[in-house]
Design an enzyme around this catalytic site. Structure first.
Site, PDB file in Angstrom:
ATOM      1  N   LYS A   1       0.811  -1.220   0.000  1.00  0.00           N
ATOM      2  CA  LYS A   1       0.000   0.000   0.000  1.00  0.00           C
ATOM      3  C   LYS A   1       0.845   1.273   0.000  1.00  0.00           C
ATOM      4  O   LYS A   1       0.413   2.325  -0.478  1.00  0.00           O
ATOM      5  CB  LYS A   1      -0.917   0.008   1.228  1.00  0.00           C
ATOM      6  CG  LYS A   1      -2.089  -0.951   1.119  1.00  0.00           C
ATOM      7  CD  LYS A   1      -3.130  -0.445   0.142  1.00  0.00           C
ATOM      8  CE  LYS A   1      -4.378  -1.314   0.158  1.00  0.00           C
ATOM      9  NZ  LYS A   1      -5.319  -0.901  -0.905  1.00  0.00           N
TER      10      LYS A   1
ATOM     11  N   SER B   1      -8.803   1.211   8.115  1.00  0.00           N
ATOM     12  CA  SER B   1      -8.454   0.759   9.468  1.00  0.00           C
ATOM     13  C   SER B   1      -7.188  -0.079   9.415  1.00  0.00           C
ATOM     14  O   SER B   1      -6.754  -0.630  10.403  1.00  0.00           O
ATOM     15  CB  SER B   1      -9.589  -0.066  10.062  1.00  0.00           C
ATOM     16  OG  SER B   1      -9.835  -1.172   9.229  1.00  0.00           O
TER      17      SER B   1
ATOM     18  N   GLU C   1      -9.812 -13.842  -4.869  1.00  0.00           N
ATOM     19  CA  GLU C   1     -10.678 -13.238  -3.854  1.00  0.00           C
ATOM     20  C   GLU C   1     -11.096 -14.275  -2.814  1.00  0.00           C
ATOM     21  O   GLU C   1     -11.196 -15.466  -3.128  1.00  0.00           O
ATOM     22  CB  GLU C   1     -11.993 -12.755  -4.481  1.00  0.00           C
ATOM     23  CG  GLU C   1     -11.869 -11.649  -5.452  1.00  0.00           C
ATOM     24  CD  GLU C   1     -13.245 -11.120  -5.870  1.00  0.00           C
ATOM     25  OE1 GLU C   1     -13.481  -9.931  -5.689  1.00  0.00           O
ATOM     26  OE2 GLU C   1     -14.075 -11.913  -6.374  1.00  0.00           O
TER      27      GLU C   1
ATOM     28  N   GLY D   1     -16.085 -12.849  -0.379  1.00  0.00           N
ATOM     29  CA  GLY D   1     -15.875 -11.481  -0.854  1.00  0.00           C
ATOM     30  C   GLY D   1     -15.665 -11.439  -2.351  1.00  0.00           C
ATOM     31  O   GLY D   1     -14.753 -10.781  -2.846  1.00  0.00           O
TER      32      GLY D   1
ATOM     33  N   ASP E   1     -16.905  -9.994  -4.866  1.00  0.00           N
ATOM     34  CA  ASP E   1     -17.556  -8.880  -5.564  1.00  0.00           C
ATOM     35  C   ASP E   1     -16.996  -8.681  -6.975  1.00  0.00           C
ATOM     36  O   ASP E   1     -17.737  -8.398  -7.906  1.00  0.00           O
ATOM     37  CB  ASP E   1     -17.449  -7.583  -4.755  1.00  0.00           C
ATOM     38  CG  ASP E   1     -16.041  -7.272  -4.326  1.00  0.00           C
ATOM     39  OD1 ASP E   1     -15.311  -8.215  -3.941  1.00  0.00           O
ATOM     40  OD2 ASP E   1     -15.639  -6.099  -4.366  1.00  0.00           O
TER      41      ASP E   1
ATOM     42  N   SER F   1       1.108  -9.841  -0.486  1.00  0.00           N
ATOM     43  CA  SER F   1       0.931  -8.390  -0.506  1.00  0.00           C
ATOM     44  C   SER F   1       1.149  -7.687   0.823  1.00  0.00           C
ATOM     45  O   SER F   1       1.322  -6.469   0.839  1.00  0.00           O
ATOM     46  CB  SER F   1      -0.451  -8.059  -1.067  1.00  0.00           C
ATOM     47  OG  SER F   1      -1.448  -8.682  -0.285  1.00  0.00           O
TER      48      SER F   1
END
Lengths: 322, 322
Positions: free
Chosen positions: A53, A78, A205, A209, A211, A304
């Site tokens: 990130k 968060s 995924e 989750g 999506d 990751s």
């Protein structure tokens, strides 16, 4: 910055070169034997702030005007994005406001505070996070740093894929990346397809989750109910807008993994690399534990992130057998 | 190869460049705060075979004549050197005989066997390891690959220090390395002093295994009784000959650490980097846990290896408090 192309990822890599760590590629003959396929892992858990990130947050901030950068930034998370944002702002000497739910782990809040960031707490049940971020940005003159829905965040995340391709002697047959908002997958897909059109680019995924999988099938973004999974960084209910535009065109496939497979992937990283990987970070590797891949093509996997308390790690890994 | 100079380490780095991993430099603001000093860690636990030993073994073997390399190699070790040697021989397509004590962990024997190496078991109590190695070399026409007493092993180990200096924006004030046979310290001392004469180069030994400290005080190699320490890679009773020649001239100091400090260093690596480091590998970092260093100079630390079973790791870390 408009829609990202390979050249933007090359430029991001130059911009970030002294600021991010060149993370290693790890491989293990024993792991290959156990999985029945040759795997190389890009260890972004060893990136500054413990996850990929940082690349996106830093690249986005370096693309701000001098005036915007001086006024400061705001973002909501968060987890890893919050920490990446606050470290980047600290290093660049600017103000950061981080919007966190009031039930976020105190350890994470502490880490963000230590970087000098201001925390704005909200209630998940009664307040809308995105509206809060927009209000704070308008009130205080701050620039919003999204966790994935930004072209420069996507370009920054794409430098993971660029480095990986540069570090390998030959392109992998398959590249597996975890899919949350979709920024990492989008950035890596753009650069990987540009450098090696024969490499299959696949997102992974959590089963609850899914999506992005559902959205790709339907041809438009769909909203799912809040996913229940140990992969806390991938609990997205809808794919992010810009990443989805890219992933719709470039992903060869999306795979689904169960929490038990994620735990097994965490266990393998501990055993063969001596590293703690957080559940979201192990999601791509989890796609290999049930023998879905075989053959002589090398599979590249992005690990990751590694931000997990050792006690949490062990309670997950121990509760699931061996 | 004669006594090693900086140029030999540069040459070794070129020779090894496609064969060893460029291991990352890790740092953590939280770790710095806890230790009261700025630390950067060279993570050789992420090297191929899980320790820096691979560099020396591979460099030594690449310096053999084609004829010698074809006939094969022999070496003695129950640990990281054995595994490094067998992986290097496997990759170079030659025969390896590894002399291991008959009480070596079955897991380590298994790993060596999987690489296709032949294991020659001996009894610690009734047989002399070095004589056995010499006999095997003579009988079978094999070349001996020492774990540290070889100029090309020292040059290979020195590439750890060369990489470290190349990866840092400025030279560290201090470089800390674990001291076993002394090959890693010698190689790193040569290159570090050549590139940055103001960097203090310091070896770290377990308190019970202070053979190098005593030998340096006396001005000649002295033998101590078999050390009792958790740092199983540093249980040397006498410094190796060639490394000692170098270390006598170049080391600024030798520090002593207790097993409790090693355990604390292992705990810190788990907490702040999410990595399992074996006791010998954490020895240099252990010199920082009791506040012996302070000030604004950066301290560079070699984390030299990570080969430890997760259960052993946790029993050590848990048995010692927190």
């Amino acid at each position: 910055m408009g829609r990202v192309q390979a050249v933007d990822i090359h430029n991001a890599a130059v911009r970030l070169s002294r600021r991010v760590s060149l993370t290693p590629i790890l491989a293990s003959a024993e792991l290959n034997r156990e999985l029945g396929v040759d795997v190389v892992c890009k260890a972004e858990n060893l990136q500054r702030t413990g996850s990929f990130k940082y690349r996106g947050a830093m690249n986005h901030m370096l693309n701000l005007s001098a005036d915007e950068l001086t006024r400061g930034v705001v973002g909501a998370s968060s987890g890893n994005h919050a920490y990446a944002l606050s470290v980047a702002a600290n290093i660049l000497g600017t103000r950061a406001v981080v919007v966190m739910p009031n039930d976020a782990p105190s350890r994470k809040m502490e880490a963000v505070k230590t970087q000098g960031a201001e925390i704005y707490q909200y209630s998940r049940s009664s307040e809308n996070r995105d509206s809060l971020v927009e209000e704070l940005a308008a009130d205080k003159g701050l620039s919003i740093v999204p966790s994935s829905d930004s072209w420069s965040v996507i370009a920054g995340a794409g430098t993971v894929g660029l480095e990986l391709m540069q570090q390998l002697a030959r392109p992998p047959g398959v590249l597996l990346m975890p899919l949350g908002g979709g920024g990492l997958a989008a950035g890596c897909a753009i650069i990987t397809k540009a450098l090696s059109c024969n490499t299959k680019v696949i997102g992974v995924e959590p089963a609850t989750g899914n999506d992005t999988a559902l959205s790709l099938m339907k041809g438009q973004r769909v909203t799912i109910k809040h996913p229940i999974t140990i992969a806390d960084g991938l609990r997205h209910t809808i794919p992010s807008y810009r990443p989805f535009l890219v992933n719709q065109g470039l992903l060869d496939d999306v795979l689904i993994v169960h929490d038990s497979e994620i735990v097994e992937a965490m266990r393998l990283c501990l055993r063969y690399f001596g590293m703690l990987i957080e559940p979201s970070g192990a999601c791509a590797l989890a796609a290999l534990v049930s023998g879905r891949f075989s053959g002589s093509d090398t599979v590249a996997v992005v690990l990751s992130g590694g931000n997990i308390h050792e006690n949490t790690f062990h309670s997950l890994v121990r509760s699931d057998g061996s």
